[in-house]
Design a protein around this motif. Structure first.
Motif, PDB file in Angstrom:
ATOM      1  N   ALA A   1     -19.966 -17.302 -37.563  1.00 39.21           N
ATOM      2  CA  ALA A   1     -19.550 -18.694 -37.534  1.00 39.21           C
ATOM      3  C   ALA A   1     -18.929 -19.087 -38.866  1.00 39.21           C
ATOM      4  N   LYS A   2     -17.975 -19.971 -38.799  1.00 40.43           N
ATOM      5  CA  LYS A   2     -17.278 -20.444 -39.989  1.00 40.43           C
ATOM      6  C   LYS A   2     -17.683 -21.886 -40.255  1.00 40.43           C
ATOM      7  N   ALA A   3     -18.016 -22.173 -41.491  1.00 34.47           N
ATOM      8  CA  ALA A   3     -18.477 -23.504 -41.854  1.00 34.47           C
ATOM      9  C   ALA A   3     -17.319 -24.486 -41.857  1.00 34.47           C
ATOM     10  N   VAL A   4     -17.612 -25.736 -41.527  1.00 37.34           N
ATOM     11  CA  VAL A   4     -16.644 -26.824 -41.630  1.00 37.34           C
ATOM     12  C   VAL A   4     -16.737 -27.351 -43.050  1.00 37.34           C
ATOM     13  N   LEU A   5     -15.843 -26.873 -43.922  1.00 36.84           N
ATOM     14  CA  LEU A   5     -15.935 -27.176 -45.343  1.00 36.84           C
ATOM     15  C   LEU A   5     -15.417 -28.561 -45.680  1.00 36.84           C
ATOM     16  N   ARG A   6     -14.434 -29.031 -44.950  1.00 34.27           N
ATOM     17  CA  ARG A   6     -13.821 -30.302 -45.291  1.00 34.27           C
ATOM     18  C   ARG A   6     -13.262 -30.966 -44.042  1.00 34.27           C
ATOM     19  N   ILE A   7     -13.441 -32.282 -43.927  1.00 35.98           N
ATOM     20  CA  ILE A   7     -12.875 -33.071 -42.837  1.00 35.98           C
ATOM     21  C   ILE A   7     -12.185 -34.268 -43.457  1.00 35.98           C
ATOM     22  N   THR A   8     -10.963 -34.529 -43.031  1.00 36.07           N
ATOM     23  CA  THR A   8     -10.205 -35.673 -43.528  1.00 36.07           C
ATOM     24  C   THR A   8      -9.499 -36.342 -42.362  1.00 36.07           C
ATOM     25  N   ALA A   9      -9.718 -37.647 -42.219  1.00 33.19           N
ATOM     26  CA  ALA A   9      -9.055 -38.402 -41.158  1.00 33.19           C
ATOM     27  C   ALA A   9      -7.560 -38.468 -41.428  1.00 33.19           C
TER      28      ALA A   9
ATOM     29  N   THR B   1     -16.468 -37.683 -42.942  1.00 32.21           N
ATOM     30  CA  THR B   1     -15.321 -38.558 -43.170  1.00 32.21           C
ATOM     31  C   THR B   1     -15.418 -39.737 -42.220  1.00 32.21           C
ATOM     32  N   LEU B   2     -14.653 -40.799 -42.521  1.00 31.57           N
ATOM     33  CA  LEU B   2     -14.642 -42.020 -41.732  1.00 31.57           C
ATOM     34  C   LEU B   2     -13.226 -42.355 -41.311  1.00 31.57           C
ATOM     35  N   CYS B   3     -13.084 -42.864 -40.089  1.00 26.74           N
ATOM     36  CA  CYS B   3     -11.799 -43.352 -39.591  1.00 26.74           C
ATOM     37  C   CYS B   3     -11.932 -44.852 -39.392  1.00 26.74           C
ATOM     38  N   GLU B   4     -11.240 -45.618 -40.239  1.00 26.53           N
ATOM     39  CA  GLU B   4     -11.370 -47.069 -40.200  1.00 26.53           C
ATOM     40  C   GLU B   4     -10.785 -47.657 -38.922  1.00 26.53           C
ATOM     41  N   GLU B   5      -9.707 -47.079 -38.428  1.00 27.44           N
ATOM     42  CA  GLU B   5      -9.043 -47.634 -37.253  1.00 27.44           C
ATOM     43  C   GLU B   5      -9.947 -47.621 -36.036  1.00 27.44           C
ATOM     44  N   ASN B   6     -10.671 -46.535 -35.817  1.00 28.33           N
ATOM     45  CA  ASN B   6     -11.564 -46.422 -34.670  1.00 28.33           C
ATOM     46  C   ASN B   6     -13.021 -46.672 -35.026  1.00 28.33           C
ATOM     47  N   ARG B   7     -13.281 -46.875 -36.314  1.00 31.87           N
ATOM     48  CA  ARG B   7     -14.653 -47.038 -36.801  1.00 31.87           C
ATOM     49  C   ARG B   7     -15.535 -45.891 -36.331  1.00 31.87           C
TER      50      ARG B   7
ATOM     51  N   TRP C   1      -7.998 -33.509 -40.022  1.00 37.67           N
ATOM     52  CA  TRP C   1      -7.867 -32.139 -40.510  1.00 37.67           C
ATOM     53  C   TRP C   1      -9.265 -31.569 -40.718  1.00 37.67           C
ATOM     54  N   MET C   2      -9.427 -30.314 -40.365  1.00 37.03           N
ATOM     55  CA  MET C   2     -10.691 -29.637 -40.569  1.00 37.03           C
ATOM     56  C   MET C   2     -10.424 -28.301 -41.248  1.00 37.03           C
ATOM     57  N   GLY C   3     -10.942 -28.151 -42.463  1.00 35.09           N
ATOM     58  CA  GLY C   3     -10.755 -26.928 -43.220  1.00 35.09           C
ATOM     59  C   GLY C   3     -11.951 -26.007 -43.105  1.00 35.09           C
ATOM     60  N   SER C   4     -11.665 -24.732 -42.829  1.00 42.14           N
ATOM     61  CA  SER C   4     -12.711 -23.726 -42.725  1.00 42.14           C
ATOM     62  C   SER C   4     -12.344 -22.529 -43.596  1.00 42.14           C
TER      63      SER C   4
ATOM     64  N   LEU D   1     -17.293 -42.054 -37.238  1.00 40.83           N
ATOM     65  CA  LEU D   1     -17.865 -41.190 -38.263  1.00 40.83           C
ATOM     66  C   LEU D   1     -17.797 -39.760 -37.764  1.00 40.83           C
ATOM     67  N   ILE D   2     -17.206 -38.875 -38.556  1.00 40.07           N
ATOM     68  CA  ILE D   2     -17.022 -37.477 -38.155  1.00 40.07           C
ATOM     69  C   ILE D   2     -17.782 -36.597 -39.138  1.00 40.07           C
ATOM     70  N   ILE D   3     -18.595 -35.698 -38.593  1.00 33.92           N
ATOM     71  CA  ILE D   3     -19.484 -34.865 -39.398  1.00 33.92           C
ATOM     72  C   ILE D   3     -19.296 -33.416 -38.994  1.00 33.92           C
ATOM     73  N   GLY D   4     -19.240 -32.526 -39.987  1.00 33.91           N
ATOM     74  CA  GLY D   4     -19.118 -31.093 -39.735  1.00 33.91           C
ATOM     75  C   GLY D   4     -20.301 -30.333 -40.302  1.00 33.91           C
ATOM     76  N   SER D   5     -20.633 -29.212 -39.645  1.00 40.40           N
ATOM     77  CA  SER D   5     -21.793 -28.412 -40.049  1.00 40.40           C
ATOM     78  C   SER D   5     -21.348 -27.009 -40.432  1.00 40.40           C
ATOM     79  N   ALA D   6     -22.321 -26.191 -40.797  1.00 41.06           N
ATOM     80  CA  ALA D   6     -22.039 -24.837 -41.249  1.00 41.06           C
ATOM     81  C   ALA D   6     -21.851 -23.857 -40.102  1.00 41.06           C
ATOM     82  N   ASP D   7     -21.993 -24.289 -38.848  1.00 43.15           N
ATOM     83  CA  ASP D   7     -21.848 -23.389 -37.695  1.00 43.15           C
ATOM     84  C   ASP D   7     -20.717 -23.820 -36.777  1.00 43.15           C
ATOM     85  N   GLU D   8     -19.638 -24.365 -37.348  1.00 45.82           N
ATOM     86  CA  GLU D   8     -18.425 -24.709 -36.604  1.00 45.82           C
ATOM     87  C   GLU D   8     -18.632 -25.839 -35.603  1.00 45.82           C
TER      88      GLU D   8
END
Length: 837
Positions: free
Chosen positions: A281-289, A213-219, A308-311, A221-228
């Motif tokens: 470990a729980k995967a980071v399935l979804r990230i939303t700014a 996901t991307l946060c325009e205000e701070n420019r 928000w980070m959904g696992s 980039l947030i990335i999640g992986s399968a190992d939390e």
């Protein structure tokens, strides 16, 4: 069939989530990308159909869309509302739907139709839409197809990943930039206009990257992986990505165990798994700014930027600036929810972080976040409504009474009211009362006037001056300004001006500090000596040596700049007159159980503040610089213990900080138990404490003390920094005792690197183990400058509080760096300035 979920009990005042409806999809949809927007949500129905629900008007019947001949694998809504575009993908087709036209067709009794924009592309893992809704990105195997939403046309095919592409995201501030993550554990920035790869990261993890996901205000980039694991990067103007922070969700949950505790059986099971060490470990399935609502009690936490980070087990709200967990929504803690283990998340909120006002809640004041979740084991989906205000307010942590600048005078019984009565003054007054006869010299002939017989005769008579010239008009000198204003809007230092070797042998510099006027620099060395330099580093230094038997760990200046203070590992503290190589006060090892970790002047030079073992010592003192060659071995300076203050847990103090530039009652200490304790010297007790402030013990605390050359707002002085090995630097607010910003771009894995505030309060400097010093803007987590003219680890940093001028170069800002022990470069000082005016 779909049915409404039950409401949570009204007695539960900490309500965080409500299930609005759940539906049986007929087939398992755990692998499907679901879609949700503030007004609608959509999910596959029996594999090949789509069901679209209105979240604003639940009384409307679900909209059924047909057109796929294979099972649907991904759906996504566009970013606009007029018209609202929906794209769905399967092995056979990628179809674009106009939701408003579909509703109109159904009302007329006509089957709603979409527009095919892609045919037989393969298994689509993920769909994303550009901000203008003109293009769609489809992830198929290791390729990314850029399709037009208006007609069936493949605009571009992006190739470069070595594994399957799992997610893509268009840049909101430049829709020609797209970011992709892949199972090859890298992410790539693509330029669709130039048709080239702008940046590709190194391998980030041993597990695939799943979400972005991307946060325009701070420019950012947030990335999640399968190992939390979650990474945050800043995207610069040249499209280079710099790491800002890395979050381990597993460690975060352990650190915030109290936040996740509940009364359900699942909590006991979770704790048993932690104890047995078998939790996976729980995967980071979804990230939303996400941006905190303006009415939230946490609006003071920087810009309110979160994500928000959904696992698998729930939803987590994380502060983007501090990388701290605000709250967690563990689904199994809510018995009214249909789904307890989630395989797919989609999260939606309105503009500026305010979710759409749900008519189901019948309360327009409630701001909520909508989530569509798919069960991990059952063919079921559900729409959840999460109240942001309930989540944040239930974990409020406000103090409200703490401030570095005092609001009232000291109390009558305050330790700060203590005074030191000198013994010589008492003895002199007693002698004066006993006898009024003063001591007289033994010889009186010096008081007898000469008779004048031995003086020669006067040869010249009185001759007045008659031609005396008038002095003319009086010339007035222009008064010089004693202090020039510090430039508040100057740039951060980036140019190396000069460097200096402090010793012939590799002697490490353990500490350094500028004088209040910025004219001198005091350095403590590991060989037991201290050096006093002019800030220009041009002249020879004054050496204070031969007094300490251990490494000098702390140096300090008095506010009057007349006295120097040194503390060493031999458990002694010495005070020196500026420029004089003989100490006037010595506090020996008999006063302290362990080496002094912190030593400084306090309360505008009235006290000496020392920290040793688990206690703070407050000393009154009187310094006598009179010399007597016969009795010079006797110490005429006086010192008296005014108070001893112990930590509440008995842990040893690792560092301490207090303001001496103005009257302040607050003293901050860091303990070996990872806590930060706030002492109020006005009352002589502990005012507050931060438990588990870092993953490891805090090794340095730095306060925003300002400068006599620059004024700041009163609230700025309530900011302070803490540093811990492997856990970066945190910026705290004294009023709330909350972390408001986090800085992790530098490297700090084993050496105790220190930090410093700039006099204007805009910048933060810190040492680093990659042979560089980092400069941060206090308003952003990403670093501004990386000063790389070092040959080894940078341990200590200090800003110049004034504006020195050297030759024709105007030094608007200056900063010093020292290097670590056991290396030849450890004796070197480097002097950085801004660019030449």
């Amino acid at each position: 069939m779909w049915s409404h979920g039950g409401e949570t009990s009204a007695e539960d005042e900490c309500l965080m989530v409500t299930e609005r409806f759940s539906a049986n999809c007929g087939l398992l949809v755990s692998h499907v990308q679901l879609a949700c927007c503030p007004s609608h949500c959509v999910y596959p129905w029996h594999g090949k159909e789509l069901r679209v629900h209105s979240t604003c008007h639940p009384e409307l019947e679900p909209l059924c869309l047909t057109g796929h001949h294979e099972n649907i694998a991904a759906v996504v809504f566009g970013n606009g509302t007029n018209p609202l575009i929906l794209c769905s993908a399967s092995r056979d087709y990628i179809i674009s739907w106009d939701i408003e036209n579909c509703y109109s067709s159904v009302k007329k009794g006509v089957i709603a139709k979409g527009k095919v924009i892609g045919t037989l592309l393969g298994d689509v893992h993920h769909l994303s839409m550009c901000p203008s809704d003109n293009r769609t990105a489809a992830c198929v195997a290791d390729k990314i197809y850029i399709l037009s939403t208006k007609k069936e046309e493949i605009l571009q095919v992006l190739e470069g990943h070595l594994g399957s592409v799992t997610a893509t995201e268009f840049c909101s501030w430049d829709e020609n930039i797209i970011i992709s993550v892949s199972e090859d554990r890298t992410f790539v920035l693509w330029d669709l206009m130039k048709r080239e790869m702008l940046y590709q990261s190194a391998v980030l993890s041993a597990f695939p990257l799943l979400s972005v996901t991307l946060c325009e205000e701070n420019r950012q980039l947030i990335i999640g992986s399968a190992d939390e694991q979650v990474w945050s990067f800043t995207i610069s103007d040249d499209h280079r990505c710099h790491l800002v922070s890395k979050i381990d969700l597993h460690k975060m949950k352990r650190r915030h165990r109290k936040l996740l505790e509940s009364k359900s059986e699942y909590t006991g099971e979770l704790q048993r798994k932690h104890a047995d060490g078998v939790e996976t470990a729980k995967a980071v399935l979804r990230i939303t700014a996400f941006r905190l609502p303006l009415g939230s009690s946490h609006k003071q936490d920087k810009n309110g930027s979160c994500f928000w980070m959904g696992s698998y087990d729930g939803l987590y709200l994380i502060n983007m600036a501090t990388s701290e967990l605000y709250s967690a929504l563990i689904l199994r803690d809510y018995t009214t929810l249909t789904i307890s283990m989630v395989a797919s998340w989609t999260i939606s909120h309105g503009e500026n972080g305010n979710a759409s006002i749900s008519l189901l809640s019948h309360n327009p004041a409630n701001d909520c976040t909508l989530c569509v979740v798919a069960s991990l084991f059952d063919p079921c989906v559900a729409l959840l409504e999460v109240w942001v205000h309930g989540v944040l307010d239930s974990h409020r942590c406000l103090q409200g009474n703490l401030s570095v600048i005092p609001s009232a005078p000291p109390m009558p019984e305050s330790p700060l009211k203590a005074e030191l009565v000198r013994k010589d003054a008492c003895s002199t007054s007693r002698k004066t009362d006993r006898s009024s006869v003063k001591n007289q010299p033994l010889v009186f002939h010096t008081q007898i006037k000469s008779s004048g017989y031995a003086t020669p005769n006067r040869k010249t008579m009185f001759n007045p001056k008659t031609n005396k010239k008038s002095p003319g008009p009086m010339k007035t000198k222009k008064a010089k300004c004693l202090f020039a204003d510090y430039p508040a809007n100057t740039a951060a230092p980036s140019v190396l001006y000069t460097q200096l070797s402090l010793a012939d042998r590799p002697t490490p510099v353990s500490s350094l500090q500028y004088s209040g006027d910025g004219k001198y620099i005091l350095c403590g060395l590991r060989d037991g000596s201290a050096l006093l330099h002019k800030s220009s580093l041009a002249d020879t230094s004054t050496i204070y040596t031969g007094s300490h038997d251990g490494a000098v760990s702390t140096v300090g200046w008095s506010h009057s700049r007349q006295w120097l203070l040194t503390a060493a590992e031999d458990q002694t503290v010495r005070i020196w007159p500026t420029g004089v190589q003989q100490s006037v006060l010595i506090l020996g090892s008999d006063r302290f159980p362990m080496p002094v970790k912190c030593a400084q002047f306090f309360y505008l030079d009235k006290f000496l503040l020392l920290a040793s073992a688990s206690a703070l010592y407050l000393y009154l003192y009187h310094l006598d610089v009179a010399r007597d060659d016969i009795k010079r071995y006797q110490q005429k300076s006086l010192v008296k213990l005014a108070g001893t203050f112990h930590t509440s847990t008995g842990t040893n103090i690792t560092c301490a900080a207090a303001v001496n530039e103005f009257f302040s009652y607050i003293v901050l200490t860091g303990g070996k138990d990872r806590s930060v304790t706030v002492f109020d010297m006005n009352t002589g007790c502990i005012s507050a404490s931060i438990t588990d402030s870092h993953n490891k013990a805090v090794h340095h605390i730095s306060q925003n003390k300002g400068s006599m050359f620059c004024s700041q707002g009163m609230d700025s002085y309530n900011l302070f920094l803490t540093s811990a090995i492997t856990d970066g630097v945190k910026l705290w607010d004294m009023r709330t005792l909350r972390c408001v910003q986090r800085f992790e771009s530098h490297h700090n894995r084993c050496h105790p690197c220190t930090t410093a505030f700039s006099p204007c309060g805009r910048y933060i400097a810190t040492g680093s183990e990659d042979s560089a010093a980092y400069l941060y803007d206090i308003r952003s987590s990403g670093y501004l400058q990386k000063l790389q003219r070092h040959s080894d680890v940078v341990l200590n940093v200090a800003f110049n509080p004034s504006i020195p001028e050297v030759s024709s170069l105007n030094l608007l800002l200056a900063i010093l760096f020292t290097c670590p022990p056991l290396f030849p470069t450890g004796r070197t000082l480097l002097y950085y300035t801004t660019k030449q005016c």
